[in-house]
Motif scaffolding. Structure first.
Motif, mmCIF file in Angstrom:
data_model
loop_
_atom_site.group_PDB
_atom_site.id
_atom_site.type_symbol
_atom_site.label_atom_id
_atom_site.label_comp_id
_atom_site.label_asym_id
_atom_site.label_seq_id
_atom_site.Cartn_x
_atom_site.Cartn_y
_atom_site.Cartn_z
ATOM 1 N N VAL A 128 62.023 6.301 71.203
ATOM 2 C CA VAL A 128 61.689 4.889 71.691
ATOM 3 C C VAL A 128 63.008 4.542 72.784
ATOM 4 C CG1 VAL A 128 61.566 2.524 71.232
ATOM 5 C CG2 VAL A 128 60.660 4.280 69.695
ATOM 6 N N PRO A 129 62.483 4.307 74.183
ATOM 7 C CA PRO A 129 63.744 3.966 75.055
ATOM 8 C C PRO A 129 64.641 2.670 74.650
ATOM 9 C CG PRO A 129 61.597 4.037 76.218
ATOM 10 C CD PRO A 129 61.240 4.173 74.498
ATOM 11 N N ALA A 130 65.888 3.126 74.878
ATOM 12 C CA ALA A 130 66.885 2.084 74.447
ATOM 13 C C ALA A 130 66.517 0.581 75.011
ATOM 14 C CB ALA A 130 68.237 2.713 74.875
ATOM 15 N N ASP A 131 66.118 0.400 76.210
ATOM 16 C CA ASP A 131 65.800 -0.860 76.354
ATOM 17 C C ASP A 131 64.643 -1.640 75.968
ATOM 18 O OD1 ASP A 131 64.100 1.027 77.748
ATOM 19 O OD2 ASP A 131 63.680 -0.182 79.512
ATOM 20 N N VAL A 132 63.922 -0.740 75.271
ATOM 21 C CA VAL A 132 62.671 -1.178 74.709
ATOM 22 C C VAL A 132 63.246 -1.903 73.322
ATOM 23 C CG1 VAL A 132 60.606 -0.695 73.400
ATOM 24 C CG2 VAL A 132 60.857 0.157 75.743
ATOM 25 N N ILE A 133 64.034 -1.210 72.606
ATOM 26 C CA ILE A 133 64.686 -1.730 71.559
ATOM 27 C C ILE A 133 65.537 -2.662 71.482
ATOM 28 C CG2 ILE A 133 66.490 -0.699 69.595
ATOM 29 C CD1 ILE A 133 65.519 2.073 70.035
ATOM 30 N N GLU A 134 66.167 -2.808 72.574
ATOM 31 C CA GLU A 134 67.366 -3.764 72.680
ATOM 32 C C GLU A 134 66.370 -5.168 73.170
ATOM 33 O OE1 GLU A 134 70.538 -4.352 72.396
ATOM 34 O OE2 GLU A 134 70.217 -2.263 71.453
ATOM 35 N N HIS A 135 65.170 -4.983 73.831
ATOM 36 C CA HIS A 135 64.385 -6.040 74.177
ATOM 37 C C HIS A 135 63.657 -6.556 72.728
ATOM 38 C CE1 HIS A 135 61.510 -8.443 76.383
ATOM 39 N NE2 HIS A 135 60.357 -7.980 75.691
#
Length: 291
Positions: free
Chosen positions: A206-213
């Motif tokens: 899972v892309p890190a930016d998706v997790i952070e979002h």
């Protein structure tokens, strides 16, 4: 001048799928020589293809190809002008042939694909010919080549060619690819990818930016609860876990049996095949989606 009969025009039309009047004009120019008339139509087709190049191509199909050994494959999106042509067997078959060229030749981009061999000609020449024969502008919108180093691939096409995917599986024994239970499992997983549109195959992908979002949204929601920060963190992490279970393929419930996840089902299949089976990744195309 040779007599141009209706039967001769009909024969040329059946050979080329070209309009009747164009066939007649080509036969007149070729003085009744049907083989020469085919060449005339080809030349006409090139001219028409140039004229049609500016037309919008908002319809089309997704095609998938997986090699017989399951080691290489490709997804390809081929566009045209109308839905009628987008479902035409000649058009969809051509798209599938192009996907095979991608898998076997590994072109870097669309221009490189056009230069690839296609039978005794090139992809570009065949595309031009198809534009002439079918009478609509066509474009290769995108493609993606996929390989499986330690396992095999499985593909699935859905919604009349509007959705398609290829899933990569890993396993240890070559014979696992021929196991009937694995084949059924692979098909079902590919079908699930098309239907559910997971974010990734595995949690770590899972892309890190998706997790952070997602985490940011959950933290904001938890803050509104007025509870202590430590509890807010736990609430947010709990919601993130739910996100993984709903959006990570291997953690999703199997659509045919909600009592088991895809990862658990892979273990069952591996046990039956006396092997270790896992879902590694996938490539999914939705028609018209630029991502």
């Amino acid at each position: 001048m040779a007599q141009i009969t209706a039967a001769l025009v009909k024969q040329l039309r059946e050979m080329t799928d070209s309009p009747m009047m164009e066939c007649k004009r080509a036969l007149v120019e070729a003085d009744g020589d049907i083989e020469a008339a085919v060449d005339v139509l080809r030349r006409m087709g090139i001219a028409k293809a140039v004229k049609r190049a500016g037309r919008d191509t908002n319809e089309g199909t997704i095609a998938a190809y997986v090699s017989e050994d399951g080691k290489s494959g490709a997804l390809l999106e081929l566009t045209c002008e109308t839905d009628f042509v987008g479902t035409n067997p000649k058009f969809t078959s051509f798209a599938a042939d192009l996907a095979k060229v991608v898998a076997e030749s590994d072109p870097a981009d669309v221009e490189a694909l056009k230069a690839c061999a296609f039978g005794e000609t090139t992809v570009e020449a065949e595309l031009t010919e198809m534009i002439h024969v079918i009478g609509e502008n066509m474009k290769v919108a995108r493609f993606q080549r996929v390989t499986a180093e330690h396992g095999a691939l499985a593909s699935y096409i859905h919604l009349g060619g509007k959705l398609g995917d290829i899933v990569e599986f890993s396993f240890g024994k070559a014979e696992t690819a021929r196991n009937d239970e694995f084949k059924t499992f692979a098909h079902d997983v590919a079908m699930q990818v098309a239907a559910v549109a997971p974010v990734s195959a595995r949690r770590e992908d899972v892309p890190a930016d998706v997790i952070e979002h997602e985490k940011g949204i959950y933290m904001a929601q938890a803050a509104d609860s007025g509870k202590p920060e430590a509890i807010q963190e736990r609430i947010a992490l709990g919601k993130l876990e739910k996100f993984y279970k709903e959006n990570v393929l291997t953690e999703q419930e199997f659509i045919k049996d909600s009592s088991v996840t895809i990862a658990e089902l892979a273990k069952r299949v591996g046990k039956a095949a006396a092997d270790e089976v896992a879902v590694v990744g996938f490539t999914r195309f939705a028609f018209g989606d630029e991502n």
